[in-house]
Design an enzyme around this catalytic site. Structure first.
Site, mmCIF file in Angstrom:
data_model
loop_
_atom_site.group_PDB
_atom_site.id
_atom_site.type_symbol
_atom_site.label_atom_id
_atom_site.label_comp_id
_atom_site.label_asym_id
_atom_site.label_seq_id
_atom_site.Cartn_x
_atom_site.Cartn_y
_atom_site.Cartn_z
ATOM 1 N N LYS A 103 12.099 7.172 -45.366
ATOM 2 C CA LYS A 103 11.967 8.635 -45.442
ATOM 3 C C LYS A 103 12.905 9.217 -46.497
ATOM 4 O O LYS A 103 13.844 8.543 -46.939
ATOM 5 C CB LYS A 103 12.269 9.238 -44.071
ATOM 6 C CG LYS A 103 13.661 8.913 -43.559
ATOM 7 C CD LYS A 103 13.779 9.172 -42.058
ATOM 8 C CE LYS A 103 15.181 8.857 -41.572
ATOM 9 N NZ LYS A 103 15.256 8.879 -40.107
ATOM 10 N N TYR A 141 35.613 27.628 -62.848
ATOM 11 C CA TYR A 141 35.456 28.883 -62.114
ATOM 12 C C TYR A 141 36.721 29.248 -61.340
ATOM 13 O O TYR A 141 37.356 28.385 -60.726
ATOM 14 C CB TYR A 141 34.302 28.756 -61.121
ATOM 15 C CG TYR A 141 32.940 28.837 -61.771
ATOM 16 C CD1 TYR A 141 32.595 29.928 -62.576
ATOM 17 C CD2 TYR A 141 31.997 27.832 -61.575
ATOM 18 C CE1 TYR A 141 31.346 29.997 -63.168
ATOM 19 C CE2 TYR A 141 30.737 27.911 -62.160
ATOM 20 C CZ TYR A 141 30.426 29.003 -62.956
ATOM 21 O OH TYR A 141 29.184 29.075 -63.532
HETATM 22 C C1 PLP Z 1 16.060 7.798 -39.768
HETATM 23 C C2 PLP Z 1 15.709 7.007 -38.576
HETATM 24 C C3 PLP Z 1 16.101 5.667 -38.495
HETATM 25 C C4 PLP Z 1 17.064 5.035 -39.465
HETATM 26 O O1 PLP Z 1 18.373 5.422 -39.093
HETATM 27 P P1 PLP Z 1 19.687 4.973 -39.873
HETATM 28 O O2 PLP Z 1 20.782 5.562 -39.076
HETATM 29 O O3 PLP Z 1 19.587 5.572 -41.228
HETATM 30 O O4 PLP Z 1 19.693 3.489 -39.902
HETATM 31 C C5 PLP Z 1 15.619 4.935 -37.425
HETATM 32 N N1 PLP Z 1 14.828 5.492 -36.483
HETATM 33 C C6 PLP Z 1 14.465 6.790 -36.518
HETATM 34 C C7 PLP Z 1 13.602 7.337 -35.436
HETATM 35 C C8 PLP Z 1 14.909 7.593 -37.558
HETATM 36 O O5 PLP Z 1 14.584 8.892 -37.574
#
Ligand code: PLP
Length: 348
Positions: free
Chosen positions: A42, A252
């Site tokens: 993702k 800044y």
């Molecule tokens: C994002 C996600 C993961 C991966 O988690 P990490 O902490 O990045 O390893 C696994 N399962 C679900 C349901 C997630 O949303």
């Protein structure tokens, strides 16, 4: 507009160490014991790029990819078969169900509403998220006996831990609740652990693990340090150098004022590139030399002290430190935030 020349080379580069990425997946797969590791892809593979990372993960052996949004499916199915892609937010609308059916990507059903929608829209294999205590997404254990759930063809039954990165009794409670859930709904396989959950041990491995952060170089628990390698190596080019005198201010709000003559470099790196103001006060690196940052981070620029490296010129590259646990401790930003805010101006 179509016959513009190619733009000149970019002043930001993000090198992805593909070998480290593959090694991280293999290490997490091995640490998953009898379970196999999938991969969370993702948010554009946590900012590092789907087109770079998914082929590496696929070639290393990953066969289950997790995205959050339907819009993220298209990038991943360019590299792997659609049935290997699970969509964590699930399908809430008829449009989302129709898209899933047309593409062949698999919804993670999170609610009775999504379960009914999926069945009404034609059904077929799906994954099912059961909520065991994070109260984020998922069907409560108590609702698993509903006919809408019994009607599903559940491929992977999932749950997600709220506190896998801590030694918290909530982990064991969620595991017990998930065991109960597994008795209530027919499923082919089960999955509990994210990156941190893998390090909690065998009881949390089930059939499939879902690492994300640790694939990309993040270290959510101490057990993983020494095993997980840095994957992302950003660098930024100098745009301009100048000499300033005692009393001159840079950036800044004149936050830094020179006490003595010094030489400074303005570097093409700012908060639009994920280098947030929280990273002010840190440093960049040139051939092992640490160059302190002066004053505030601008949207597109930072200013570095190059008094000790006066040979540096416009166009030369500086390394941006990106050891995730270390930078997280320095900046107060989470390792997830550091990765996912990287932005789109880097040459990859
Ligand atoms: C994002 C996600 C993961 C991966 O988690 P990490 O902490 O990045 O390893 C696994 N399962 C679900 C349901 C997630 O949303």
């Amino acid at each position: 507009m179509t016959n513009l020349p190619e733009p000149p080379p970019r002043s930001l580069e993000l090198r992805i160490d593909r070998e480290a990425l593959a090694a991280n997946w293999r290490a997490l797969d091995r640490l998953s014991g009898k379970a196999r590791a999938g991969a969370a892809a993702k948010a554009n593979c946590y900012g590092l790029g789907v087109d770079t990372c998914v082929p590496v993960l696929r070639d290393a052996g990953a066969r289950n990819f997790f995205v959050a949004h339907w819009s993220e499916v298209v990038g991943v199915v360019g590299h792997v078969p659609p049935e290997q892609v699970s969509v964590l937010h699930g399908a809430n609308s008829a449009d989302e169900v129709a898209y899933a059916q047309a593409v062949g990507a698999v919804p993670v059903v999170n609610s009775l509403h999504q379960a009914r929608r999926w069945t009404e829209g034609g059904g077929g294999p799906c994954d099912l998220m059961v909520d065991t205590g994070i109260n984020r997404l998922g069907v409560p254990v108590s609702a698993l006996s509903e006919p809408a759930i019994a009607a599903l063809d559940v491929r992977v039954l999932l749950t997600h831990l709220s506190s896998a990165d801590e030694d918290d009794p909530a982990n064991a409670r969620q595991l017990a609740a998930f065991r109960e859930a597994r008795g209530r709904v027919r499923h082919r396989e089960a999955s509990i652990a994210n990156s941190a959950g893998i390090a909690l041990g065998e009881g949390y491995h089930a059939d499939l693990t879902r690492p994300g952060l640790a694939l990309y170089g993040g270290i959510p628990r101490g057990e993983l340090s020494g095993t997980i390698r840095q994957v992302a190596f950003p660098r930024a080019a100098i745009i301009q150098t100048r000499d300033i005198g005692a009393g001159d201010a840079v950036g800044y709000n004149r936050e830094f004022v020179a006490k003595a003559p010094m030489r400074v470099a303005t570097v093409s790196l700012g908060y639009a590139d994920g280098f947030l103001r929280a990273r002010g006060g840190s440093h960049l690196v040139s051939e092992g030399r640490k160059l302190a940052l002066l004053g505030k981070v601008s949207m597109d620029m930072v200013i570095a002290d190059i008094t000790a490296a006066p040979d540096l010129r416009a166009g030369e590259w500086l390394d941006v430190p990106f050891d995730l646990p270390e930078i997280s401790a320095q900046s107060g930003l989470s390792q997830y935030e550091l990765l996912t805010t990287i932005g789109t101006r880097f040459r990859r």
